[in-house]
Design a protein around this motif. Structure first.
Motif, PDB file in Angstrom:
ATOM      1  N   GLY A  14      -1.005  -3.174   0.087  1.00 25.03           N
ATOM      2  CA  GLY A  14      -1.232  -4.353   0.932  1.00 25.03           C
ATOM      3  C   GLY A  14      -2.112  -4.091   2.132  1.00 25.03           C
ATOM      4  N   ARG A  15      -1.866  -2.974   2.821  1.00 25.25           N
ATOM      5  CA  ARG A  15      -2.649  -2.707   4.034  1.00 25.25           C
ATOM      6  C   ARG A  15      -4.109  -2.438   3.693  1.00 25.25           C
ATOM      7  NH1 ARG A  15       1.297   1.862   5.728  1.00 25.25           N
ATOM      8  NH2 ARG A  15       2.564   0.497   4.469  1.00 25.25           N
ATOM      9  N   ALA A  16      -4.345  -1.959   2.485  1.00 23.26           N
ATOM     10  CA  ALA A  16      -5.724  -1.729   2.039  1.00 23.26           C
ATOM     11  C   ALA A  16      -6.402  -3.085   1.828  1.00 23.26           C
ATOM     12  CB  ALA A  16      -5.725  -0.916   0.759  1.00 23.26           C
ATOM     13  N   PHE A  19      -3.050 -16.246   3.489  1.00 21.70           N
ATOM     14  CA  PHE A  19      -1.640 -15.872   3.373  1.00 21.70           C
ATOM     15  C   PHE A  19      -1.519 -14.349   3.317  1.00 21.70           C
ATOM     16  CE2 PHE A  19      -1.718 -20.096   1.411  1.00 21.70           C
ATOM     17  CZ  PHE A  19      -0.650 -20.699   2.064  1.00 21.70           C
ATOM     18  N   ASP A  20      -0.505 -13.840   4.020  1.00 24.18           N
ATOM     19  CA  ASP A  20      -0.034 -12.490   3.734  1.00 24.18           C
ATOM     20  C   ASP A  20       1.119 -12.744   2.760  1.00 24.18           C
ATOM     21  OD1 ASP A  20       1.322 -10.127   3.586  1.00 24.18           O
ATOM     22  OD2 ASP A  20       1.324  -9.718   5.732  1.00 24.18           O
ATOM     23  N   ALA A  21       0.831 -12.533   1.473  1.00 24.21           N
ATOM     24  CA  ALA A  21       1.687 -13.120   0.427  1.00 24.21           C
ATOM     25  C   ALA A  21       2.624 -12.106  -0.232  1.00 24.21           C
ATOM     26  CB  ALA A  21       0.795 -13.766  -0.626  1.00 24.21           C
ATOM     27  N   MET A  31      -2.320  -9.252  -0.552  1.00 19.63           N
ATOM     28  CA  MET A  31      -1.048  -9.072  -1.257  1.00 19.63           C
ATOM     29  C   MET A  31      -0.674  -7.601  -1.296  1.00 19.63           C
ATOM     30  SD  MET A  31       1.291 -10.571  -3.265  1.00 19.63           S
ATOM     31  CE  MET A  31       2.614  -9.913  -4.273  1.00 19.63           C
ATOM     32  N   SER A  32       0.554  -7.317  -0.906  1.00 18.35           N
ATOM     33  CA  SER A  32       1.134  -6.013  -1.222  1.00 18.35           C
ATOM     34  C   SER A  32       1.926  -6.225  -2.501  1.00 18.35           C
ATOM     35  CB  SER A  32       2.054  -5.547  -0.093  1.00 18.35           C
ATOM     36  OG  SER A  32       2.792  -4.437  -0.565  1.00 18.35           O
ATOM     37  N   ALA A  33       1.381  -5.742  -3.612  1.00 20.88           N
ATOM     38  CA  ALA A  33       2.009  -5.984  -4.925  1.00 20.88           C
ATOM     39  C   ALA A  33       3.305  -5.202  -5.087  1.00 20.88           C
ATOM     40  CB  ALA A  33       1.018  -5.612  -6.017  1.00 20.88           C
ATOM     41  N   LYS A  34       3.604  -4.335  -4.105  1.00 24.39           N
ATOM     42  CA  LYS A  34       4.802  -3.505  -4.167  1.00 24.39           C
ATOM     43  C   LYS A  34       6.071  -4.322  -3.923  1.00 24.39           C
ATOM     44  CE  LYS A  34       4.151   0.472  -2.004  1.00 24.39           C
ATOM     45  NZ  LYS A  34       3.751   1.396  -0.903  1.00 24.39           N
ATOM     46  N   LYS A  35       5.888  -5.565  -3.547  1.00 21.52           N
ATOM     47  CA  LYS A  35       7.055  -6.436  -3.339  1.00 21.52           C
ATOM     48  C   LYS A  35       7.144  -7.394  -4.529  1.00 21.52           C
ATOM     49  CE  LYS A  35       6.132  -4.983   1.035  1.00 21.52           C
ATOM     50  NZ  LYS A  35       4.996  -4.117   1.363  1.00 21.52           N
ATOM     51  N   ASP A  36       6.599  -8.594  -4.368  1.00 21.31           N
ATOM     52  CA  ASP A  36       6.744  -9.581  -5.452  1.00 21.31           C
ATOM     53  C   ASP A  36       5.787  -9.367  -6.623  1.00 21.31           C
ATOM     54  OD1 ASP A  36       8.919 -10.724  -4.353  1.00 21.31           O
ATOM     55  OD2 ASP A  36       7.941 -12.514  -3.575  1.00 21.31           O
TER      56      ASP A  36
END
Ligand SMILES: Cc1ncc(COP(=O)(O)O)c(C=O)c1O
Length: 458
Positions: free
Chosen positions: A100-102, A214-216, A254-259
Motif C-alpha cells: 500500500g505505501r508503495a 480512496f485509501d481503500a 490499495m494495500s492488498a494485504k488487507k481486503d
C-alpha cells in the motif's frame, strides 16, 4: 431459532503456535527495548500486531499461485488482476505495486508537492508520512464523534463537511492535489464511512474542482457496514455497493494485504489518463515494469481471486462478526473500547483503561506491553508514539485517541482465541491500579518512529 452465522470455510492446514511463561516474556520484552515490533514471532502466542498480510489464503488462491505467469511484460496474471480491479472498482487504469505505501509513493510522487494541503479522515501513518515527506500537510477532517470512544455513531470514519469546506475555502485549489478518504478509517478505529458521506464529499470536491482518492485498504469491510447500517443498502450485494462508492472517486491506492486477502501486494487504480501516465513513470522507477510493479505473477493471480472472495457477503459476515464477538466479550468485562466495534480490530481506550499513566509516558504502549506480558498477545500502540513529532516544532503530537489496537488477521484465529484474548485483557484490567508508571524514549527515528523506537521503563 434463527441460525447463527458460521465461517463459510473449513480448515485444511494448520500452523502450530506456542505459548510461553510470564518470566520469559518479561525478559524478551526488555531485550526488545519495550518495542513489540522487535519481538520475533516465536515469542508471541496470538499475534494481533496487524491484520495486514497476516491472513490465510483460500485453496482457490493457492491454485492460482500455481497458474502464475512470471513473464516480465504483459503476463496473463496481470491481465486477470487488471480485469478484476476494473470489475470491482470500475477504475480504468491500474498499476500494481508491492504494497500500500508503495502505491502511495507512486501516486503522491505524481501529485503532491511542497506546500500542498491534503485533507482527509485521519490519514493512516504511511499516508501522512508520504505527504509530510514531500513537505506537504495532511489536514484531518474526521467528524468529532470519532474521537469520543463512548459515542455509538454508525459511521465514525465520516468526514466533517464543514471542516472540509473550510479547508477548500482558505486554500487555493492548486495547493490541494486531492482529498483522501480512507475506507474503513483505520486510525479512528476501523470505522466506516457512509455512502451518504462519500457522496457529499464527492459533491463538495466537484464543486471546488478537487479530485477525490480512496485509501481503500479495507473497502470491502466498509461496504459490509454500509449494507448493515445504511438505509437502502440492506438488499444490495457487496460488490454493487463497492462499485457505487468507487464511482464517486477519481482513483484509489490499495494495500492488498488487507481486503485483497493476500500476504503482499498493492496497487493504484484511477480514471485520469494524464495522472496515470505521470504515476506510471514513478511506478517504473520505484516498483518495476507496469505489468508487475513489485509483484510476482503468482501473487497477482492470488490477489485477483482474493478481491473476489473478500467482496462476498458470507466471508465478510464471519470476518466482521468475529471482531464484534471479541468486542462484546471485552466490553462485558467493563473494559473501555472504541464503540461501535471496528471492522478489522478492537481499539482499547488506553487513557480510560490506565488512568494512572500520563500520556507523556505513552499510555497505550504501556498497555500493549502489559497485555504481552500477561498472555503473549501482541497488539499495537495507536497513540502518541505512532503520532510522531510535529515536523515543524519537533514536539510530541498527542492524538485525540490513545488506543491499543487488537487487529484480527483474516481467516486465521478461532473464537477460542478470541476468548483467550478477552481473558488476558480482563486480568490486566483487574490489576490496572497497580500499573503506575510508563515508559520513556531512549532512541527514535526522525520519521515513522514507532517501528524502531527504543524505550525504557520509568
Ligand atoms: C488505511 C491504510 N492505508 C495504507 C496502509 C499501508 O499499507 P502497506 O502496509 O501495505 O504498505 C495501511 C497499512 O496498514 C492502512 O491500514
Amino acid at each position: 431459532m434463527e441460525l447463527p452465522y458460521a465461517e463459510p470455510f473449513k480448515i485444511k492446514m494448520v500452523e502450530p503456535i506456542k505459548n510461553s511463561t510470564k518470566e520469559q516474556r518479561l525478559q524478551w520484552i526488555k531485550e526488545a527495548n519495550y518495542n513489540l515490533f522487535n519481538l520475533t514471532s516465536d515469542k508471541v502466542f496470538i499475534d494481533l500486531l496487524t491484520d495486514s498480510g497476516t491472513g490465510a489464503m483460500s485453496d482457490r488462491q493457492w491454485s492460482e499461485m500455481m497458474l502464475g505467469d512470471e513473464s516480465y511484460a504483459g503476463s496473463s496474471s496481470f491481465i486477470k488482476l487488471k480485469n478484476t480491479v476494473k470489475k470491482i472498482t470500475g477504475f480504468e487504469y491500474f498499476l500494481p505495486t508491492h504494497q500500500g505505501r508503495a502505491a502511495e509513493n507512486v501516486l503522491f510522487s505524481a501529485l503532491v508537492k511542497e506546500g500542498d494541503i491534503v485533507p482527509g479522515n485521519s490519514h493512516f501513518d504511511t499516508t501522512k508520512g508520504h505527504i509530510e515527506f514531500r513537505k506537504a500537510k495532511a489536514v484531518d477532517c474526521t467528524i468529532k464523534e470519532a474521537f469520543d470512544t463512548t459515542i455509538n455513531h454508525p459511521f465514525k470514519g465520516n468526514l466533517d463537511l464543514t471542516l472540509l469546506e473550510a479547508v477548500f475555502k482558505k486554500t487555493p485549489k492548486e495547493k490541494i492535489p486531492f482529498v483522501v478518504v480512507t475506507v474503513t478509517c483505520n486510525t479512528a478505529g476501523g470505522q466506516p464511512v457512509s455512502m451518504e458521506n462519500i457522496k457529499a464529499v464527492s459533491a463538495l470536491c466537484k464543486k471546488y474542482e478537487i479530485p477525490l482518492y480512496f485509501d481503500a485498504a479495507r473497502f470491502a469491510e466498509n461496504a459490509y457496514f454500509i449494507k448493515k447500517r445504511e438505509k437502502g443498502y440492506e438488499h444490495k450485494p457487496i460488490k454493487e455497493i463497492c462499485k457505487e462508492f468507487f464511482a464517486y472517486g477519481d482513483g484509489m491506492t490499495m494495500s492488498a494485504k488487507k481486503d485483497g486477502l493476500v500476504n503482499m501486494g498493492g496497487f493504484v487504480a484511477l480514471n485520469n489518463e494524464e495522472v496515470f501516465k505521470k504515476a506510471m513513470v514513478f511506478n517504473i522507477m520505484f516498483e518495476g515494469f507496469i505489468t508487475y510493479g513489485g509483484m510476482n505473477g503468482r501473487d497477482m493471480g492470488a490477489l485477483s481471486v482474493g478481491l473476489d472472495e473478500a467482496t462476498e457477503y458470507t466471508y465478510l459476515e464471519s470476518r466482521v462478526e468475529q471482531v464484534a464477538f471479541l468486542g462484546e466479550k471485552i466490553t462485558s468485562y467493563g473494559i473501555p473500547v472504541q464503540q461501535p466495534f471496528g471492522g478489522h480490530a478492537i481499539f482499547v481506550d488506553a487513557t480510560k483503561f490506565l488512568p494512572n499513566i500520563p500520556r507523556e509516558q505513552f499510555t497505550a504502549q504501556t498497555l500493549a506491553i502489559e497485555l504481552y506480558i500477561e498472555g503473549g498477545i501482541r497488539g499495537v500502540e495507536i497513540g502518541t508514539i505512532l503520532a510522531d513529532r510535529d515536523p515543524e516544532t519537533r514536539e510530541n503530537r498527542y492524538p485525540e485517541l490513545e488506543s491499543v489496537r487488537l487487529a484480527i488477521p483474516r481467516r486465521t484465529y478461532t473464537d477460542n482465541h478470541m476468548n483467550y484474548i478477552a481473558a488476558v485483557l480482563k486480568n490486566v484490567y483487574d490489576k490496572r491500579n497497580e500499573i503506575i508508571s510508563g515508559y520513556q524514549i531512549v532512541d527514535e527515528a526522525p520519521i515513522m518512529r514507532h517501528f524502531t523506537v527504543k524505550l525504557e521503563k520509568i
